[in-house]
Design a protein around this motif. Structure first.
Motif, mmCIF file in Angstrom:
data_model
loop_
_atom_site.group_PDB
_atom_site.id
_atom_site.type_symbol
_atom_site.label_atom_id
_atom_site.label_comp_id
_atom_site.label_asym_id
_atom_site.label_seq_id
_atom_site.Cartn_x
_atom_site.Cartn_y
_atom_site.Cartn_z
ATOM 1 N N TYR A 32 116.119 -7.894 31.253
ATOM 2 C CA TYR A 32 116.085 -9.015 30.323
ATOM 3 C C TYR A 32 114.662 -9.549 30.234
ATOM 4 C CZ TYR A 32 121.153 -9.002 30.528
ATOM 5 O OH TYR A 32 122.465 -8.629 30.440
ATOM 6 N N SER A 49 106.051 -10.802 24.597
ATOM 7 C CA SER A 49 106.782 -10.592 23.353
ATOM 8 C C SER A 49 106.001 -9.679 22.407
ATOM 9 C CB SER A 49 107.058 -11.942 22.685
ATOM 10 O OG SER A 49 107.753 -11.756 21.484
ATOM 11 N N ARG A 63 115.013 -2.514 22.075
ATOM 12 C CA ARG A 63 115.466 -3.895 22.246
ATOM 13 C C ARG A 63 116.957 -3.920 21.959
ATOM 14 N NH1 ARG A 63 116.142 -8.489 18.822
ATOM 15 N NH2 ARG A 63 115.358 -10.398 19.785
ATOM 16 N N GLU A 64 117.720 -4.530 22.873
ATOM 17 C CA GLU A 64 119.166 -4.599 22.699
ATOM 18 C C GLU A 64 119.633 -6.041 22.879
ATOM 19 O OE1 GLU A 64 120.543 -1.782 25.580
ATOM 20 O OE2 GLU A 64 119.956 -0.084 24.337
ATOM 21 N N VAL A 65 120.420 -6.496 21.934
ATOM 22 C CA VAL A 65 120.942 -7.862 21.978
ATOM 23 C C VAL A 65 122.335 -7.810 22.590
ATOM 24 C CG1 VAL A 65 121.590 -9.889 20.631
ATOM 25 C CG2 VAL A 65 119.592 -8.521 19.965
ATOM 26 N N ASP A 66 122.518 -8.535 23.671
ATOM 27 C CA ASP A 66 123.826 -8.670 24.320
ATOM 28 C C ASP A 66 124.510 -9.886 23.709
ATOM 29 O OD1 ASP A 66 123.012 -6.581 25.936
ATOM 30 O OD2 ASP A 66 122.413 -7.890 27.593
ATOM 31 N N ARG A 72 121.699 -12.734 24.925
ATOM 32 C CA ARG A 72 120.557 -12.336 25.763
ATOM 33 C C ARG A 72 119.987 -11.043 25.218
ATOM 34 N NH1 ARG A 72 121.764 -12.537 31.982
ATOM 35 N NH2 ARG A 72 119.512 -12.643 32.016
ATOM 36 N N VAL A 73 118.695 -10.893 25.342
ATOM 37 C CA VAL A 73 118.006 -9.699 24.854
ATOM 38 C C VAL A 73 117.502 -8.908 26.052
ATOM 39 C CG1 VAL A 73 116.093 -8.835 23.463
ATOM 40 C CG2 VAL A 73 117.351 -10.864 22.731
ATOM 41 N N SER A 74 117.821 -7.627 26.062
ATOM 42 C CA SER A 74 117.325 -6.753 27.118
ATOM 43 C C SER A 74 116.465 -5.660 26.500
ATOM 44 C CB SER A 74 118.481 -6.148 27.923
ATOM 45 O OG SER A 74 119.268 -5.307 27.109
ATOM 46 N N TYR A 75 115.652 -5.059 27.332
ATOM 47 C CA TYR A 75 114.738 -4.005 26.914
ATOM 48 C C TYR A 75 114.912 -2.822 27.844
ATOM 49 C CZ TYR A 75 112.687 -7.744 24.207
ATOM 50 O OH TYR A 75 112.521 -8.773 23.332
#
Length: 104
Positions: A32, A49, A63-66, A72-75
């Protein structure tokens, strides 16, 4: 004699401040934003960022949005980003051998 163009392209991206540490942290797995920020002392949220956006545009980081709540955004590294891991490991070993820990 001329510089290798591929090396020039690689260092234009990877030679930017903070890029190596970001990729290095992500070799351990997805993270995250807040975890990445905490793992890299001295980097500002804005710079993190910006670098993540640049690495995403170069298809090294995804980039993945949970879906939340909270959202929450994870990478994570893409396959191209993961392919850097052996080179980063060699650079780390080289640094341990040849660069002073408290050097410039």
């Amino acid at each position: 004699m001329q510089v290798d163009r591929a090396i020039t392209r690689a260092f234009e991206l990877l030679g930017k401040r903070w890029t190596g540490p970001i990729v290095s942290v992500l070799t351990a797995g997805p993270a995250y934003f807040a975890d990445l920020h905490g793992a890299i002392p001295g980097i500002s949220e804005r710079m993190l960022s910006n670098r993540l956006a640049e690495l995403g545009a170069r298809e090294l980081v995804a980039r993945e949005v949970d879906e939340g709540p909270p959202v929450r955004v994870s990478y994570r590294l893409t396959s191209a980003g993961t392919a850097l891991e052996p080179a980063l490991r060699v650079l780390s070993q080289w640094s341990e051998t040849y660069l002073l820990a408290d050097g410039p």
